[in-house]
Motif scaffolding. Structure first.
Motif, PDB file in Angstrom:
ATOM      1  N   SER A   7       0.826  -1.205   0.000  1.00 60.72           N
ATOM      2  CA  SER A   7       0.000   0.000   0.000  1.00 60.72           C
ATOM      3  C   SER A   7       0.860   1.254   0.000  1.00 60.72           C
ATOM      4  O   SER A   7       0.572   2.232  -0.710  1.00 60.72           O
ATOM      5  N   MET A   8       1.939   1.241   0.772  1.00 64.14           N
ATOM      6  CA  MET A   8       2.818   2.406   0.841  1.00 64.14           C
ATOM      7  C   MET A   8       3.534   2.631  -0.494  1.00 64.14           C
ATOM      8  O   MET A   8       3.691   3.764  -0.946  1.00 64.14           O
ATOM      9  N   LEU A   9       3.931   1.532  -1.139  1.00 64.23           N
ATOM     10  CA  LEU A   9       4.576   1.672  -2.447  1.00 64.23           C
ATOM     11  C   LEU A   9       3.596   2.223  -3.484  1.00 64.23           C
ATOM     12  O   LEU A   9       3.963   3.043  -4.334  1.00 64.23           O
ATOM     13  N   MET A  10       2.331   1.773  -3.408  1.00 68.41           N
ATOM     14  CA  MET A  10       1.329   2.265  -4.339  1.00 68.41           C
ATOM     15  C   MET A  10       1.085   3.754  -4.122  1.00 68.41           C
ATOM     16  O   MET A  10       1.010   4.536  -5.081  1.00 68.41           O
ATOM     17  N   LEU A  11       0.987   4.170  -2.867  1.00 68.26           N
ATOM     18  CA  LEU A  11       0.775   5.580  -2.571  1.00 68.26           C
ATOM     19  C   LEU A  11       1.963   6.427  -3.018  1.00 68.26           C
ATOM     20  O   LEU A  11       1.802   7.541  -3.526  1.00 68.26           O
ATOM     21  N   ARG A  12       3.162   5.879  -2.843  1.00 63.08           N
ATOM     22  CA  ARG A  12       4.359   6.596  -3.277  1.00 63.08           C
ATOM     23  C   ARG A  12       4.359   6.775  -4.794  1.00 63.08           C
ATOM     24  O   ARG A  12       4.660   7.861  -5.305  1.00 63.08           O
ATOM     25  N   SER A  13       3.988   5.716  -5.510  1.00 65.55           N
ATOM     26  CA  SER A  13       3.912   5.812  -6.967  1.00 65.55           C
ATOM     27  C   SER A  13       2.852   6.819  -7.392  1.00 65.55           C
ATOM     28  O   SER A  13       3.046   7.597  -8.339  1.00 65.55           O
ATOM     29  N   PHE A  14       1.721   6.821  -6.683  1.00 68.47           N
ATOM     30  CA  PHE A  14       0.645   7.749  -6.993  1.00 68.47           C
ATOM     31  C   PHE A  14       1.100   9.189  -6.801  1.00 68.47           C
ATOM     32  O   PHE A  14       0.844  10.066  -7.639  1.00 68.47           O
TER      33      PHE A  14
END
Length: 239
Positions: A7-14
């Motif tokens: 989830s944190m990686l997805m938010l970072r990419s976003f």
């Protein structure tokens, strides 16, 4: 732990995607697909799009309106190919330069919020008189002409006439926020360049208010200008 990390990686990419400059200002912009049809002669089609643009530009709250055959970040309709530079002839065995190109009307750059860096913007007479002129992106000017593009003449390999570069516009991310910026040419929609089609175009309108609230009036404007033209999805450019 795996779920939290993902989830944190997805938010970072976003967040990284949100920080990418698309080269346009989507705030307050409504887009709407319109189609004169592939069987309509080019001149008749472009005249129809001009009538649609005029009706849209006259709507209360609309600051600018224009049409394009391929929206930024939605590249369906974008064409590309090699081209010649008149002042820089190439050897027959040399690898030719390649760029993409879109068909546009007057008002398009202002409607999507693309900044003109050098030269002039598109005039109505460029469209009506099918003037052999072209606008190029910053990356095009830098990569192929050392940043000195104004006044140069170029000719796509599938075109018969030379076109003079009369303006340089800000780079736009045509193929997506993750994709690299590609050199672009913007050509008056009346010029028949290779396979560049104008059967379907996107009407772009810039307003100072909520673009979604403009949709009913915009649909009515298109129907007044061209009652038989189908309209596809209307959506804010930010979407």
């Amino acid at each position: 732990l795996v779920l939290l990390t993902g989830s944190m990686l997805m938010l970072r990419s976003f967040e990284q995607l949100r920080s990418v400059d698309p080269g346009v200002d989507p705030a307050g912009v409504l887009t709407m697909g319109v189609s004169m049809g592939d069987g309509v002669a080019r001149l008749a089609a472009t005249q129809g799009y001009q009538r649609i643009t005029d009706e849209a530009a006259a709507l209360p709250g609309v600051a600018h309106a224009g049409v394009v055959n391929a929206l930024p970040l939605d590249p369906d309709g974008t064409n590309g190919g090699s081209f010649l530079i008149e002042s820089r002839p190439r050897a027959e065995d040399a690898i030719p330069p390649v760029a993409f190109y879109s068909a546009i009307s007057a008002g398009y750059f202002e409607a999507i919020g693309t900044t003109l860096q050098q030269g002039r913007s598109v005039e109505r007479a460029d469209i009506e008189q099918a003037r052999p002129v072209v606008w190029v992106s910053e990356s095009f000017a830098r990569d192929f002409l050392d940043g000195n593009a104004l006044g140069e003449r170029i000719r796509p390999d599938n075109a018969s006439d030379w076109m003079e570069i009369v303006g340089v516009v800000r780079d736009v991310r045509t193929f997506g926020l993750r994709e690299p910026i590609r050199p672009m040419m913007y050509i008056p929609m009346t010029l028949p360049i290779g396979s560049m089609q104008v059967g379907s175009m996107t009407l772009v309108m810039r307003t100072g208010g909520d673009p979604a609230a403009l949709a009913p009036a915009a649909r009515a404007a298109v129907q007044r200008a061209e009652p038989n033209v189908p309209i596809t999805t209307a959506r804010p450019m930010a979407a």
